[in-house]
Design a protein around this motif. Structure first.
Motif, short mmCIF file in Angstrom:
data_model
loop_
_atom_site.label_atom_id
_atom_site.label_comp_id
_atom_site.label_asym_id
_atom_site.label_seq_id
_atom_site.Cartn_x
_atom_site.Cartn_y
_atom_site.Cartn_z
N ALA A 191 -31.48 1.58 -18.06
CA ALA A 191 -31.88 0.85 -16.85
C ALA A 191 -33.10 1.52 -16.21
O ALA A 191 -33.22 2.74 -16.20
N ALA A 192 -34.00 0.71 -15.68
CA ALA A 192 -35.14 1.23 -14.94
C ALA A 192 -34.66 1.76 -13.60
O ALA A 192 -33.89 1.11 -12.90
N VAL A 193 -35.11 2.97 -13.24
CA VAL A 193 -34.65 3.63 -12.03
C VAL A 193 -35.83 4.09 -11.19
O VAL A 193 -36.78 4.69 -11.70
N ILE A 194 -35.76 3.78 -9.89
CA ILE A 194 -36.72 4.30 -8.92
C ILE A 194 -36.11 5.56 -8.30
O ILE A 194 -34.97 5.54 -7.85
N VAL A 195 -36.85 6.65 -8.27
CA VAL A 195 -36.36 7.91 -7.69
C VAL A 195 -36.87 8.03 -6.26
O VAL A 195 -38.08 7.97 -6.02
N ASP A 196 -35.95 8.18 -5.32
CA ASP A 196 -36.29 8.22 -3.90
C ASP A 196 -35.95 9.60 -3.33
O ASP A 196 -34.79 9.98 -3.24
N PHE A 197 -36.98 10.36 -2.95
CA PHE A 197 -36.80 11.67 -2.36
C PHE A 197 -36.81 11.62 -0.83
O PHE A 197 -36.84 12.65 -0.16
N GLY A 198 -36.79 10.41 -0.26
CA GLY A 198 -36.92 10.26 1.17
C GLY A 198 -35.76 10.85 1.97
O GLY A 198 -35.89 11.07 3.17
N GLY A 199 -34.62 11.08 1.34
CA GLY A 199 -33.47 11.63 2.06
C GLY A 199 -33.46 13.14 2.11
O GLY A 199 -32.55 13.73 2.72
N LEU A 200 -34.44 13.79 1.52
CA LEU A 200 -34.50 15.25 1.51
C LEU A 200 -35.36 15.76 2.66
O LEU A 200 -36.26 15.08 3.14
N LEU A 230 -34.04 5.20 -17.37
CA LEU A 230 -35.48 5.36 -17.50
C LEU A 230 -36.15 5.39 -16.13
O LEU A 230 -36.36 4.34 -15.51
N PRO A 231 -36.46 6.57 -15.59
CA PRO A 231 -37.18 6.65 -14.31
C PRO A 231 -38.59 6.08 -14.47
O PRO A 231 -39.35 6.53 -15.34
N VAL A 232 -38.94 5.08 -13.65
CA VAL A 232 -40.20 4.38 -13.82
C VAL A 232 -41.14 4.53 -12.62
O VAL A 232 -42.32 4.17 -12.72
N ALA A 233 -40.66 5.03 -11.49
CA ALA A 233 -41.51 5.15 -10.31
C ALA A 233 -40.83 6.01 -9.26
O ALA A 233 -39.64 6.32 -9.37
N LEU A 234 -41.59 6.38 -8.23
CA LEU A 234 -41.04 7.03 -7.05
C LEU A 234 -41.05 6.02 -5.90
O LEU A 234 -41.93 5.16 -5.82
N ALA A 235 -40.06 6.13 -5.04
CA ALA A 235 -40.06 5.31 -3.83
C ALA A 235 -41.05 5.90 -2.84
O ALA A 235 -41.17 7.12 -2.71
N TYR A 236 -41.73 5.04 -2.11
CA TYR A 236 -42.77 5.49 -1.19
C TYR A 236 -42.19 6.36 -0.08
O TYR A 236 -41.11 6.09 0.45
N GLY A 237 -42.90 7.40 0.29
CA GLY A 237 -42.46 8.28 1.36
C GLY A 237 -43.65 8.87 2.08
O GLY A 237 -44.53 8.16 2.57
N SER A 238 -43.75 10.19 2.09
CA SER A 238 -44.83 10.88 2.80
C SER A 238 -46.06 11.01 1.90
O SER A 238 -46.06 10.64 0.74
#
Length: 276
Positions: free
Chosen positions: A56-65, A87-95
């Motif tokens: 599965a395509a997965v977006i990785v979100d570091f916004g909770g750190l 399959l990590p395909v992108a990062l979620a938008y953050g800073s």
């Protein structure tokens, strides 16, 4: 060759047609930056529902750190996720630091996933209090481990032939997960927003369904989902899924059943035409 002949021989048709469409992509909201633990949790999720999560395509979100991880740690996490089967395909938008990290990793940024975490869905005054819990992404791949409370309160029923069903008496709250391996699951209470119920068989929910319900997790195409009040973020049978935006509005809040027919996920009210 004349200019007219040269112009007529040029092919102006594009070799590929690019369109922006809607796709279901899992969103991994990182709550604790523990690479080994995150990889193990994702591996466990894939093994329990391979039809839905394998490759599965997965977006990785570091916004909770509290802080954006460095590139080396982020690469280790991406490698762990790939080893787990997604399959990590992108990062979620953050800073801005997150944007620099995406450049270093060679991954794109997707903004909609951060926005969905920051704003909760509207809740009517008549809805139960649990509905006010923040909505996770409709197809979020939560990093929360399976709830010990939820697992401990599940009891076996129907001691007759075959595997007994699993009965969950307490509400399944946000971040919790209940899994019925090789059997059906019956939830006597509600499934809250951000919660997840999974069964290798069918799922019966006697309270409101506001989270995610995944039946036939190991590929059983005859499995079904039944609920008394349908507000689901996601429903799936044998890997075929629909998210809230794909579901007719007239079904929301109604008693609904979900089943698979000719590789297409079907939904209907329980008092409507009988499913085949």
């Amino acid at each position: 060759m004349s200019p007219a002949r040269v112009a007529s021989s040029v092919d102006y048709e594009p070799a590929g047609e690019l369109k922006i469409g809607q796709v279901g992509i899992a969103n991994l909201r990182v709550r604790t930056l523990d690479v080994a633990r995150l990889g193990e949790e994702m591996r466990d999720r894939v093994s329990r529902a391979p039809k839905l999560f394998e490759r599965a395509a997965v977006i990785v979100d570091f916004g909770g750190l509290a802080a954006t991880p460095d590139a080396a740690t982020a690469r280790d996490l991406l490698d762990a996720l790939r080893s787990a089967g997604v399959l990590p395909v992108a990062l979620a938008y953050g800073s801005s630091e997150n944007e620099k990290l995406a450049v270093a990793l060679g991954l794109p940024l997707l903004s909609k996933f951060r926005a969905q975490y920051e704003s909760a869905s509207p809740v009517s005054a008549a809805a139960p209090a649990e509905a006010a819990e923040p909505q996770a992404d409709a197809i979020a791949a939560s990093t929360a481990p399976r709830s010990e409370t939820a697992t401990a309160s599940a009891t076996e029923v129907a001691k007759g032939g075959g595997e007994p069903g699993l009965m969950q008496a307490a509400p399944v709250r946000s971040g919790q997960q209940v899994y019925a391996e090789n059997r059906d699951l019956t939830v006597l209470a509600s499934v809250g927003a951000g919660a997840e119920v999974i069964a290798d068989g069918s799922i019966h929910i006697y309270g409101p369904l506001r989270g995610r319900a995944l039946a036939g997790a190991q590929g059983n195409e005859k499995a079904r989902i039944f609920c008394r009040a349908f507000h689901a973020e996601l429903v799936a049978v044998a890997g075929h899924y629909k998210v809230l935006e794909d579901i007719p509005k007239e079904l929301r809040g109604k008693p609904v059943q979900v089943w698979l027919e000719h590789d297409e996920l079907k939904l209907a009210t329980l008092d409507g035409p009988p499913a085949p």
